[in-house]
Write a protein that holds these residues in place. Structure first.
Motif, short mmCIF file in Angstrom:
data_model
loop_
_atom_site.label_atom_id
_atom_site.label_comp_id
_atom_site.label_asym_id
_atom_site.label_seq_id
_atom_site.Cartn_x
_atom_site.Cartn_y
_atom_site.Cartn_z
N PRO A 16 -2.41 24.28 4.96
CA PRO A 16 -2.40 24.05 3.51
C PRO A 16 -1.56 22.84 3.11
CG PRO A 16 -2.22 26.38 3.96
CD PRO A 16 -2.14 25.69 5.29
N GLU A 17 -0.51 22.57 3.85
CA GLU A 17 0.35 21.42 3.53
C GLU A 17 -0.31 20.09 3.85
OE1 GLU A 17 1.16 24.12 5.38
OE2 GLU A 17 2.52 23.56 7.04
N ASP A 18 -1.48 20.11 4.47
CA ASP A 18 -2.24 18.87 4.69
C ASP A 18 -3.06 18.49 3.45
OD1 ASP A 18 -2.89 20.02 8.02
OD2 ASP A 18 -1.46 18.46 7.42
N THR A 19 -3.08 19.35 2.48
CA THR A 19 -3.84 19.08 1.26
C THR A 19 -3.29 17.85 0.55
OG1 THR A 19 -4.43 21.41 0.92
CG2 THR A 19 -4.45 19.98 -1.03
N ALA A 20 -4.16 16.88 0.31
CA ALA A 20 -3.75 15.62 -0.32
C ALA A 20 -4.97 14.72 -0.48
CB ALA A 20 -2.71 14.91 0.54
N MET A 21 -4.76 13.64 -1.19
CA MET A 21 -5.74 12.55 -1.20
C MET A 21 -5.43 11.67 -0.01
SD MET A 21 -8.34 11.42 -2.98
CE MET A 21 -8.17 11.75 -4.74
N TYR A 22 -6.44 11.40 0.80
CA TYR A 22 -6.26 10.59 1.98
C TYR A 22 -6.86 9.20 1.77
CZ TYR A 22 -4.63 14.51 4.77
OH TYR A 22 -3.88 15.56 5.27
N TYR A 23 -6.08 8.19 2.10
CA TYR A 23 -6.49 6.81 1.88
C TYR A 23 -6.57 6.06 3.21
CZ TYR A 23 -5.08 7.74 -2.95
OH TYR A 23 -4.96 8.27 -4.22
N CYS A 24 -7.63 5.30 3.35
CA CYS A 24 -7.76 4.37 4.46
C CYS A 24 -6.99 3.10 4.11
CB CYS A 24 -9.24 4.07 4.68
SG CYS A 24 -9.61 2.82 5.92
N ALA A 25 -6.29 2.55 5.07
CA ALA A 25 -5.47 1.37 4.81
C ALA A 25 -5.61 0.35 5.93
CB ALA A 25 -4.01 1.78 4.65
N ALA A 26 -5.37 -0.90 5.59
CA ALA A 26 -5.42 -1.97 6.58
C ALA A 26 -4.39 -3.02 6.25
CB ALA A 26 -6.82 -2.59 6.61
N ASP A 27 -3.81 -3.61 7.28
CA ASP A 27 -2.80 -4.63 7.05
C ASP A 27 -2.72 -5.56 8.25
OD1 ASP A 27 -0.36 -6.04 6.39
OD2 ASP A 27 0.04 -4.41 4.98
N PHE A 28 -2.79 -6.86 7.99
CA PHE A 28 -2.69 -7.83 9.07
C PHE A 28 -1.24 -8.03 9.51
CE2 PHE A 28 -1.01 -10.86 6.13
CZ PHE A 28 -1.71 -10.68 4.94
N ARG A 29 -0.29 -7.50 8.74
CA ARG A 29 1.13 -7.67 9.09
C ARG A 29 1.59 -6.68 10.14
NH1 ARG A 29 3.43 -7.16 3.13
NH2 ARG A 29 1.85 -5.50 3.20
N GLY A 30 0.78 -5.61 10.35
CA GLY A 30 1.16 -4.66 11.39
C GLY A 30 1.22 -3.24 10.91
N CYS A 31 1.35 -2.32 11.87
CA CYS A 31 1.28 -0.89 11.57
C CYS A 31 2.50 -0.37 10.84
CB CYS A 31 1.06 -0.09 12.86
SG CYS A 31 -0.62 -0.28 13.52
N TRP A 32 3.59 -1.07 10.93
CA TRP A 32 4.79 -0.60 10.20
C TRP A 32 4.50 -0.53 8.71
CZ3 TRP A 32 8.59 -2.56 6.80
CH2 TRP A 32 9.76 -1.82 6.79
N TYR A 33 3.72 -1.49 8.21
CA TYR A 33 3.37 -1.49 6.79
C TYR A 33 2.38 -0.37 6.47
CZ TYR A 33 5.77 -5.89 6.20
OH TYR A 33 6.73 -6.86 6.14
N VAL A 34 1.47 -0.11 7.36
CA VAL A 34 0.47 0.94 7.12
C VAL A 34 1.13 2.32 7.07
CG1 VAL A 34 -1.56 2.11 8.07
CG2 VAL A 34 -1.41 -0.39 8.12
N VAL A 35 2.08 2.55 7.98
CA VAL A 35 2.68 3.88 8.09
C VAL A 35 3.86 4.06 7.14
CG1 VAL A 35 3.78 5.51 9.65
CG2 VAL A 35 1.91 4.06 10.48
N TYR A 36 4.70 3.06 7.03
CA TYR A 36 5.98 3.26 6.34
C TYR A 36 6.13 2.50 5.02
CZ TYR A 36 7.15 5.09 10.91
OH TYR A 36 7.14 5.81 12.07
#
Length: 123
Positions: free
Chosen positions: A87-107
């Protein structure tokens, strides 16, 4: 114009599975980090998973062992297989992309993201 379009959200009972997909267009994403973040009402954005251009992956602790991220560079698509949903996974999920790297996508705030797809998990 960069465009990310999510699909595959829905409602499921706890313990069930869903597969989210993201179609990317308007740019060459092979060198980008791509991933997913989610946001529930009243809560902060949470990075869920990301996959870099070399195939390396990052997962939030809350989804490790349950979610799997994958990408098809040739087709510019991104998937998120979600198993053992809670149940705690309930949310709006967004696809994301960034040429600067995964640190920006995740954090941080990604350079690009889609309109989102709703995931609702009932107990």
């Amino acid at each position: 114009q960069v465009q990310l379009v999510e699909s595959g959200g829905g409602s499921v009972q706890a313990g069930g599975s869903l597969r989210l997909s993201c179609a990317a267009s308007g740019s060459t994403y092979s060198s980008y980090c791509m991933g997913w973040f989610r946001q529930a009402p009243g809560k902060e954005r949470e990075g869920v998973a990301a996959i870099d251009s070399d195939g390396s992956t990052t997962y939030a602790d809350s989804v490790k062992g349950r979610f799997t991220i994958s990408r098809d560079t040739a087709k510019n698509t991104l998937d998120l297989q979600m198993n053992s949903l809670k149940p705690e996974d309930t949310a709006m999920y967004y696809c994301a992309a960034d040429f600067r790297g995964c640190w920006y996508v995740v954090y941080r705030t990604s350079k690009y993201w889609g309109q989102g797809t709703q995931v609702t998990v009932s107990s």
